[in-house]
Scaffold this motif. Structure first.
Motif, PDB file in Angstrom:
ATOM      1  N   PHE A 292       0.831  -1.206   0.000  1.00  0.00           N
ATOM      2  CA  PHE A 292       0.000   0.000   0.000  1.00  0.00           C
ATOM      3  C   PHE A 292       0.868   1.259   0.000  1.00  0.00           C
ATOM      4  O   PHE A 292       0.499   2.272  -0.581  1.00  0.00           O
TER       5      PHE A 292
ATOM      6  N   ASN B 244       2.362   1.728  -3.511  1.00  0.00           N
ATOM      7  CA  ASN B 244       1.352   2.104  -4.498  1.00  0.00           C
ATOM      8  C   ASN B 244       0.936   3.566  -4.397  1.00  0.00           C
ATOM      9  O   ASN B 244       0.030   4.009  -5.120  1.00  0.00           O
ATOM     10  N   LEU B 245       1.574   4.322  -3.513  1.00  0.00           N
ATOM     11  CA  LEU B 245       1.207   5.732  -3.362  1.00  0.00           C
ATOM     12  C   LEU B 245       1.528   6.550  -4.600  1.00  0.00           C
ATOM     13  O   LEU B 245       0.960   7.628  -4.804  1.00  0.00           O
TER      14      LEU B 245
ATOM     15  N   ILE C  26      -1.460   7.198  -6.704  1.00  0.00           N
ATOM     16  CA  ILE C  26      -2.320   8.232  -6.123  1.00  0.00           C
ATOM     17  C   ILE C  26      -1.678   9.603  -6.286  1.00  0.00           C
ATOM     18  O   ILE C  26      -2.366  10.603  -6.540  1.00  0.00           O
TER      19      ILE C  26
ATOM     20  N   SER D 182      -3.774  -3.987  -3.259  1.00  0.00           N
ATOM     21  CA  SER D 182      -3.634  -2.545  -3.022  1.00  0.00           C
ATOM     22  C   SER D 182      -3.898  -1.751  -4.299  1.00  0.00           C
ATOM     23  O   SER D 182      -4.441  -0.637  -4.235  1.00  0.00           O
ATOM     24  N   SER D 183      -3.548  -2.311  -5.448  1.00  0.00           N
ATOM     25  CA  SER D 183      -3.801  -1.618  -6.712  1.00  0.00           C
ATOM     26  C   SER D 183      -5.301  -1.440  -6.934  1.00  0.00           C
ATOM     27  O   SER D 183      -5.753  -0.373  -7.365  1.00  0.00           O
TER      28      SER D 183
ATOM     29  N   ASN E 144      -6.501   1.165  -4.157  1.00  0.00           N
ATOM     30  CA  ASN E 144      -5.966   2.512  -4.362  1.00  0.00           C
ATOM     31  C   ASN E 144      -6.445   3.149  -5.654  1.00  0.00           C
ATOM     32  O   ASN E 144      -6.319   4.363  -5.823  1.00  0.00           O
TER      33      ASN E 144
ATOM     34  N   LEU F 216      -8.768   5.939  -4.894  1.00  0.00           N
ATOM     35  CA  LEU F 216      -8.309   7.002  -4.007  1.00  0.00           C
ATOM     36  C   LEU F 216      -7.646   8.097  -4.823  1.00  0.00           C
ATOM     37  O   LEU F 216      -6.993   7.833  -5.834  1.00  0.00           O
TER      38      LEU F 216
ATOM     39  N   ASN G  62      -3.432  11.891  -0.964  1.00  0.00           N
ATOM     40  CA  ASN G  62      -2.549  11.205  -0.026  1.00  0.00           C
ATOM     41  C   ASN G  62      -3.212  10.995   1.333  1.00  0.00           C
ATOM     42  O   ASN G  62      -2.899  10.046   2.048  1.00  0.00           O
TER      43      ASN G  62
ATOM     44  N   ALA H 226      -5.172   7.884   1.060  1.00  0.00           N
ATOM     45  CA  ALA H 226      -4.247   6.747   1.053  1.00  0.00           C
ATOM     46  C   ALA H 226      -3.735   6.453   2.456  1.00  0.00           C
ATOM     47  O   ALA H 226      -3.617   5.287   2.857  1.00  0.00           O
TER      48      ALA H 226
END
Length: 299
Positions: free
Chosen positions: A85, A88-89, A92, A170-171, A174, A177, A180, A183
């Motif tokens: 996660f 994966n930011l 986002i 997580s993909s 996210n 989203l 941040n 997230a």
């Protein structure tokens, strides 16, 4: 393919360029390892020793190895998903900065863009999880090493499967989203709850039967059990060699979720691996479908 590789390189470089993001991802398993070793080691030892039938004793080295193996499997099972996660930011961040609009109006196909995000997140997450695995192996060597070379390879494969599963999951989450802050909120929820849902923090055998039946439908449960089985394979072999009866071994494995039962049927380790591989393909396919059929918006 050139476009895909270029997109992957771009995402990986951006992740490692942000030193704060990389070290934040890496420090999570380090903190957990220190906490486990410092505060929970004695709790695990007492719990493990008390579960043995009256009259059975276990050498200190074997007990330390068993406890360390159980703790490490729990730590890695959680980190492989929660670290994904963090990795994966970047997806986002592209939405928050508006970069996603540039990609969507470019000739790059949406499926290529989706695979680029997935593969780059997997690469960055694997960098952290394999680093954590090396540190865990070093800790295990000091506590009690009973793994064979084949066991080590299987543990590496388990970490790979769990990381790919965490990246795919997580993909998908996210994808919806856009900031941040969102997230961070989701990451906090996942970090707090996933360890219980997958049986890492507490064996699901200790939960009410109704909750156990629900958790056995979650793929993470089988990923945790698969990793724990391979991590403790050498410990179990040593216990059998010093005279632990078969019924005692079954009780130990049942108590720490090495044995899982779906109804009255025992789930084999081969089937656990198939479940994990199928879950990776399923969630990856869903993520690609999201990108192809749902329009993403950036600022």
């Amino acid at each position: 393919m050139k476009t895909l590789f270029a997109f992957i390189r771009r995402n990986v470089k951006l992740f490692f360029k942000d030193k704060g993001m990389f070290f934040t991802s890496l420090i999570t398993p380090l903190i957990l390892l220190v906490l486990y070793a410092t505060f929970l080691s004695n709790v695990y030892k007492d719990s493990f020793a008390s579960a043995l039938p009256d009259g059975f004793t276990i050498p200190d080295t074997l007990l330390n190895g068993a406890v360390a193996s159980q703790m490490i499997s729990a730590l890695l099972a959680v980190c492989c998903v929660t670290i994904a996660f963090c990795a994966n930011l970047l997806m986002i961040g592209d939405k928050a900065s508006g970069s996603i609009r540039d990609f969507t109006v470019s000739p790059v196909r949406k499926s290529v863009m989706a695979l680029g995000y997935y593969v780059s997140s997997a690469v960055t997450t694997l960098t952290v999880t394999f680093t954590a695995l090396v540190l865990c192996f070093i800790y295990l060597a000091f506590q009690g090493w009973y793994l064979t070379f084949a066991d080590v390879l299987l543990v590496v494969l388990d970490v790979l499967l769990l990381t790919l599963f965490g990246t795919a999951l997580s993909s998908c989450i996210n994808f919806f989203l856009f900031t941040n802050g969102q997230a961070s909120a989701v990451g906090t929820i996942v970090s707090a709850g996933y360890g219980f849902l997958c049986g890492a923090y507490m064996p699901i055998s200790s939960f009410p039967e109704s909750l156990q039946n629900v958790l056995k439908y979650l793929p993470g449960t089988y990923g945790t059990s698969l990793l724990r089985n391979h991590m403790m394979q050498g410990v179990f072999a040593e216990m059998e060699s010093i005279g632990f009866p078969a019924e005692v071994m079954v009780g130990i494995k049942d108590g720490i979720d090495c044995n899982l039962y779906f109804g009255e049927t025992a789930v084999s380790m081969t089937m656990m691996g198939v479940i994990m591989a199928g879950s990776i393909l399923l969630f990856t396919g869903i993520f690609v479908a999201f990108n192809m059929f749902i329009k993403q918006k950036g600022k």
